[in-house]
Every structure is written in C-alpha cells, then in structure tokens.
Enzyme design. Structure first.
Site, PDB file in Angstrom:
ATOM      1  N   LYS A  68     -23.482  65.283 -55.067  1.00  0.00           N
ATOM      2  CA  LYS A  68     -22.907  66.603 -54.770  1.00  0.00           C
ATOM      3  C   LYS A  68     -21.710  66.904 -55.682  1.00  0.00           C
ATOM      4  CE  LYS A  68     -26.051  66.533 -52.525  1.00  0.00           C
ATOM      5  NZ  LYS A  68     -26.982  65.434 -52.282  1.00  0.00           N
ATOM      6  N   ALA A 105     -41.027  65.654 -57.837  1.00  0.00           N
ATOM      7  CA  ALA A 105     -40.266  66.879 -57.513  1.00  0.00           C
ATOM      8  C   ALA A 105     -39.838  66.830 -56.055  1.00  0.00           C
ATOM      9  CB  ALA A 105     -41.124  68.117 -57.783  1.00  0.00           C
ATOM     10  N   VAL A 128     -36.505  65.460 -53.345  1.00  0.00           N
ATOM     11  CA  VAL A 128     -35.113  65.891 -53.210  1.00  0.00           C
ATOM     12  C   VAL A 128     -34.255  65.398 -54.373  1.00  0.00           C
ATOM     13  CG1 VAL A 128     -33.298  66.208 -51.518  1.00  0.00           C
ATOM     14  CG2 VAL A 128     -35.555  65.550 -50.748  1.00  0.00           C
ATOM     15  N   ILE A 129     -34.431  64.120 -54.740  1.00  0.00           N
ATOM     16  CA  ILE A 129     -33.606  63.587 -55.842  1.00  0.00           C
ATOM     17  C   ILE A 129     -34.000  64.256 -57.162  1.00  0.00           C
ATOM     18  CG2 ILE A 129     -33.070  61.528 -57.220  1.00  0.00           C
ATOM     19  CD1 ILE A 129     -33.270  59.872 -54.707  1.00  0.00           C
ATOM     20  N   GLU A 137     -44.872  66.319 -60.811  1.00  0.00           N
ATOM     21  CA  GLU A 137     -45.067  66.005 -59.392  1.00  0.00           C
ATOM     22  C   GLU A 137     -46.547  65.735 -59.118  1.00  0.00           C
ATOM     23  OE1 GLU A 137     -43.398  65.563 -56.424  1.00  0.00           O
ATOM     24  OE2 GLU A 137     -45.392  65.470 -55.540  1.00  0.00           O
ATOM     25  N   ALA A 177     -28.442  60.591 -44.407  1.00  0.00           N
ATOM     26  CA  ALA A 177     -27.217  59.926 -44.010  1.00  0.00           C
ATOM     27  C   ALA A 177     -26.820  60.277 -42.571  1.00  0.00           C
ATOM     28  CB  ALA A 177     -26.101  60.327 -44.972  1.00  0.00           C
ATOM     29  N   HIS A 229     -18.412  90.250 -39.980  1.00  0.00           N
ATOM     30  CA  HIS A 229     -18.891  91.109 -41.061  1.00  0.00           C
ATOM     31  C   HIS A 229     -17.794  91.294 -42.097  1.00  0.00           C
ATOM     32  CE1 HIS A 229     -20.994  94.282 -43.145  1.00  0.00           C
ATOM     33  NE2 HIS A 229     -19.860  94.967 -43.170  1.00  0.00           N
TER      34      HIS A 229
END
Ligand code: FAD
Ligand code: NAI
Length: 486
Positions: free
Chosen positions: A58, A194, A196-197, A216, A334, A465
């Site tokens: 991340k 293809a 998540v990683i 993939e 996790a 809003h």
C-alpha cells in the site's frame, strides 16, 4: 523443570501477534515465536502482512498513484507540472521506513502487554502419553531452546505458490518480496496471475512507467468478484491504467536469460505467443506454510489442500492446539487472520477461567475484500452470480460515481456501487463497489450486514453531502426503486 506457559503462539503475523496481545490482555502467560528477521538479524514482527505484504504494497501504491496523478490527471484541475521524476530508491526507502516503524511498534505492544517474544523457528515436539503440556523446540541459527505451554496457536501463514517451470530468484523472476523492492522501474514487466497481487503490483510499476502485461490462466477476469464489477474493472484497468491483461492463457515455458525473460504461452484462442520482458512477477496464489512444524510427528491433520484442518472454532485435531490465519481454510486476508487470533485467544481464556468451551463461529460472510487498484474494488457478502447459482430471489440497486458531486469534484468518477438484497425480506445479501476510496466505504456495508440490515435501513440513514458515501445511500434507495439522482 521449565516454566509452563498458558499459551505459545507460533508465528507473529496479523493472526499470531494479535492473538498474543489479546491473550496477554486476558491475563494469560503468553509467548510468541516468530522467525522473521530484518537485515540486521533482529526480529521483525508482523509476518507477511507487515514485512512483505499489505503495508509495503500500500505504501508503494500510494507513492506511485501520486506520480500517476501528476502525469496524467492533475492537468484536469488546471494545474501544470513539468519535469516530474521518480526516485525509486527513495520510494522504496520510504516504504521500508513505514515497515520498520510498525514492526518496532508491535515489539513495543508486546512489551506493554507482557508478551514474551522469541526469535526463531518453532517446531511442535511429540507429546508423550500423560503429558499435559506441549513442548516447542525453537531454533535460531545454531542455538536451540525449548518452551512449554498448555495451549498452542499455530499462525505460520502462507508462502507464494511456485510454478514448476521456473525458480524465483528475486532478481529477474520475482515473487511479492522482489516486486516490492525493485531499485528501478523495469521498461517491460510481465506478471503471471491477474489475482490480487498481480493487479496491485502491476499497477504500482505501470504507474511508474513500465509497460505491464498480465497473463492469467482463467478464462474470466477476477472470478471471485461480482461479474459486473470484474467487467468494469477490466475495462478501466485496461483503458485508463494501461495494463495489458490477457485471460485464458496457458504458460508453456519461461526462460530467464542474462538480459530478459521470455515467456512462451498459448493465448485464449490457442495461438502460440511469446512475451519478452525485463522482469517477471509470478503471483499465482499462496499456499499454507506448514513446513518444519512437526506436522507428521504429531499427526496434525491437514485438509485436502494442505491447510491445517480446523473446525469452526479454529480447533485442530490435537488437544489444545489451535490454528488461525492463512494456514487454515478461508480467505487469505490479514483482518480474517486477526479476527481468528482474537477469537481463539478469548476461547482459551474462557476455557482456562471457567471451562467454557462454547463459542459462536466467525461469520466469513461479513469479511470484506478490497483490491487497492485505481479505482479501488471492494465487496462484502454474496456476488450476484452466487445468488443466482443458489436460486435466491434478490433485488438490485445500483448507482454510478458519475452522478455523485464529490466524485466529480475529485475528478474520480469511474465506477459504481451495487447493493443486493433479498427480494422478500429486503435483508442486504451483498454489496459490491468499484470507485474512489471504496476501501473505506465498504466498512459501512460490512456494518450494515453484521447488524442484519435491510436496504431500507441504509436508505433511511442520513449521509453527509457532498460525500462519496451518498453513492452507497443511492444504491440502497435504488434497491427499493427510490433512487433520487438518476
Ligand atoms: P503471516 O502474515 O504469513 O505470518 C506468519 C508468520 O509466521 C511469519 O512471520 C513467519 O515468518 C512465521 N513463521 C512461519 N513458520 C514459523 C515457524 N515454524 N516458527 C516461527 N515462525 C514461523 N491481506 C489483506 O487483508 N489486505 C491487504 O492489503 C493484503 N495485501 C497483501 C499484499 C501482498 C503482497 C501479500 C503477499 C499479501 C497480502 N495480504 C493482504 C495477505 C496478508 O498478508 C495475509 O493474509 C496475512 O499476512 C496472514 O496473516 P498470518 O498471521 O496468518 O500469516
Ligand atoms: P490470487 O489467488 O489472488 O490470484 C492468483 C491468480 O493467478 C489467479 O487469478 C489464478 O487463476 C492465476 N494463476 C494460477 N496459476 C496460473 C498459471 N499457471 N498461469 C497464469 N495464471 C495463473 O493470488 P495472489 O495474487 O498470488 O495473492 C495471494 C493472496 O494474497 C490473495 O488471494 C489474497 O488473499 C492475498 N492478498 C490480498 C490483498 C488484498 O487484500 N488487497 C493484496 C494481495 C494479496
């Protein structure tokens, strides 16, 4: 006679370290053994997630997104930036600093809560008849020690699945560890898988300028996600992010040379193709890490996919031995690992204190999934194809970010939110999102489902809003044919 602890946890990832803290909070005499070392040979708690997974990925996704925004998107705001460059080693160093800050943070949390931390590889020794405590042998280099405990929590996580035709060297052929530590942006990057990683790491290096091709095996893209979301994701990731994604391929061979890697494969139509890249990431799934644990000696049962077999309460077939996280069935996430860690810690404490063995199992149906691409993808509960296959009668509410003022103001208006609710009871069965910051927005859907909310309940809640969360609100209104802004 050595001290007999209440609990020994093998593995200090989000399953193990969280279990250790909770055990200690509940007054249990707790030891956590973990094998992960940093470059200086010191313990680096946090497992895959913190060292080479969730957090470092991340950090790089965030850094690379800033560069991508400057290069491709900021001009829409009337801002011109010339000569923006990337210092990859500085980016990697920032990521490493975040990791070391958090691994040190876990060490301080252990200290604060009184968890004893032991660096080394733990092995469950065979228990002889009549023994009530388990003995763990811990090896760290040449040194070996034994630790005894009444209860064991195995939280040894997972490791990358390998392809038979090529070895990971983390120089040219990379797994997640190598993909998070490149010193420069490769010109041509190949990714096998293809998943998540593949999508997250492919996105990082694409945003930094690499030509990225993802191969993939499955015929469809992101098969675990809701089909409509997967189709939208493929469209955006191809057109806007510039990832070349090929599905339905069969890899025949991978040859790593001095200067490049050559992949020979059949495309979806069965035609022979060749791809030459500078680096190749192999991200074809992860397998449970059970090696060297003393599985065979103790008769610890594995399931048919090699995971430690556990019941709904994470109990293995061995008395007082539990297992949590990636090493057992269920999503390899996790937050799932941590939830199981807390669950088991509380179960052990309750049993020690009042012999209470009854515990309600964790509801996997309300565990959220997030893929941190741009736009982000997030979901909880059932997909539309799962509901169809199960013959459930459902209704749908959908709302696009395009019609949301905040998303337009951010210039991030791709994607939509879809709410699936039971046609009769109106209870929310699944929520699927693709769009800006949906990693944060999905929590509202998780909360709604955890409290068995109906789409009408969400529709009745006032949302600020302008905010992105209005898209979820409108999708819930839509499930009752009451959407206002479309
Ligand atoms: P792990 O984190 O794998 O920890 C296991 C620990 O046990 C390790 O430290 C290991 O060294 C230690 N160990 C193993 N065997 C022994 C032994 N015999 N003795 C002592 N120690 C031992 N999940 C998310 O939810 N969100 C994300 O954004 C996300 N991103 C990811 C990105 C990447 C690149 C990868 C690879 C994974 C990601 N994951 C993410 C998945 C997440 O990392 C795992 O689900 C999570 O780490 C599992 O936790 P765990 O405690 O079960 O195992
Ligand atoms: P994955 O299971 O998500 O994806 C692997 C992909 O590789 C699949 O689509 C599979 O069909 C494909 N594949 C398998 N063999 C292949 C072959 N021979 N040729 C071509 N394609 C092939 O696994 P991945 O990406 O390795 O990640 C492992 C796990 O880590 C994830 O499932 C997830 O649980 C966790 N993770 C979670 C993240 C998050 O929550 N944001 C981020 C990264 C990982």
């Amino acid at each position: 006679m050595s001290e007999i602890h209440d609990v020994v946890i093998i593995g200090g990832g989000p399953g193990g370290y969280v279990a250790a803290i909770r055990c200690a909070q509940l007054g249990l005499n707790t030891v956590c053994i973990d094998a992960w070392k940093n470059a200086r040979g010191r313990a680096s708690l946090g497992g895959t997630c913190l060292n080479v997974g969730c957090i470092p990925s991340k950090a790089l996704l965030e850094s690379s997104e800033h560069f991508f925004q400057i290069q491709h998107k900021i001009s829409a705001h009337g801002i011109a930036v010339q000569g923006a460059t990337v210092d990859v080693p500085a980016m990697i160093a920032r990521k490493d600093k975040i990791v070391t800050t958090f691994t040190a943070g876990i060490a301080s949390l252990f200290k604060k809560n009184g968890v004893k931390s032991v660096l080394g590889t733990g092995k469950l020794l065979k228990r002889t008849d009549g023994e009530t405590a388990w003995t763990i042998e811990v090896t760290n280099g040449e040194a070996t020690q034994t630790i005894q405990a009444e209860h064991i929590i195995v939280a040894t996580g997972s490791v990358p699945r390998q392809l038979p035709m090529i070895e990971i060297d983390n120089n040219r052929i990379l797994d997640n560890i190598g993909a998070l530590s490149l010193s420069e942006t490769p010109q041509r990057l190949g990714v096998i898988g293809a998943g998540v990683i593949g999508l997250e790491m492919g996105s990082v290096w694409r945003r930094l300028g690499a030509e990225v091709t993802i191969l993939e095996a499955m015929p469809d893209f992101l098969m675990a996600a809701d089909t409509q979301i997967a189709q939208e994701a493929r469209k955006i990731l191809t057109k806007e992010s510039g990832l070349h994604i090929q599905t339905g391929v069969k890899i025949n061979s991978i040859n790593s040379g001095d200067a490049s890697v050559t992949i020979d494969y059949l495309d979806a139509d069965g035609n022979a193709q060749q791809l030459e890249v500078d680096k190749l990431i192999v991200a074809v799934g992860r397998i449970p890490n059970t090696s060297g644990l003393g599985i065979e000696e103790n008769g610890l049962k594995l399931d048919d996919r090699g995971f430690i077999a556990v019941d709904d309460c994470c109990r293995t077939n061995l008395p007082d031995v539990y297992a949590v996280g990636d090493v057992v069935r269920g999503p390899m996430l996790a937050h799932k690992a941590s939830e199981e860690g807390i669950f088991v810690a509380e179960a052990i404490a309750a049993m020690i204190k009042d012999g209470d063995e009854s515990h309600e199992a964790i509801d996997f149906n309300t565990i959220p999934w997030v893929i941190y691409t741009s736009p982000e993808i997030a979901w909880v509960g059932k997909t539309e194809q799962e509901l169809k296959a199960a013959g459930v009668s459902y209704k749908t509410g959908q709302f696009p970010f395009m019609a949301n003022g905040r998303a337009r103001a951010m210039n991030e208006a791709a994607g939509f939110v879809k709410v699936l609710a039971d046609a009769e009871t109106d209870r929310v069965l699944g929520v699927h999102m693709i769009g800006p910051h949906v990693s944060e927005m999905i929590s509202e859907a998780v909360m709604a489902m955890a409290f068995s909310a109906c789409s009408e309940d969400i529709a009745a809640i006032v949302h600020a809003h302008p905010s992105l969360s209005e898209v979820f609100h409108e999708a819930a209104l839509g499930a009752n044919n009451r959407a206002l802004h479309i």
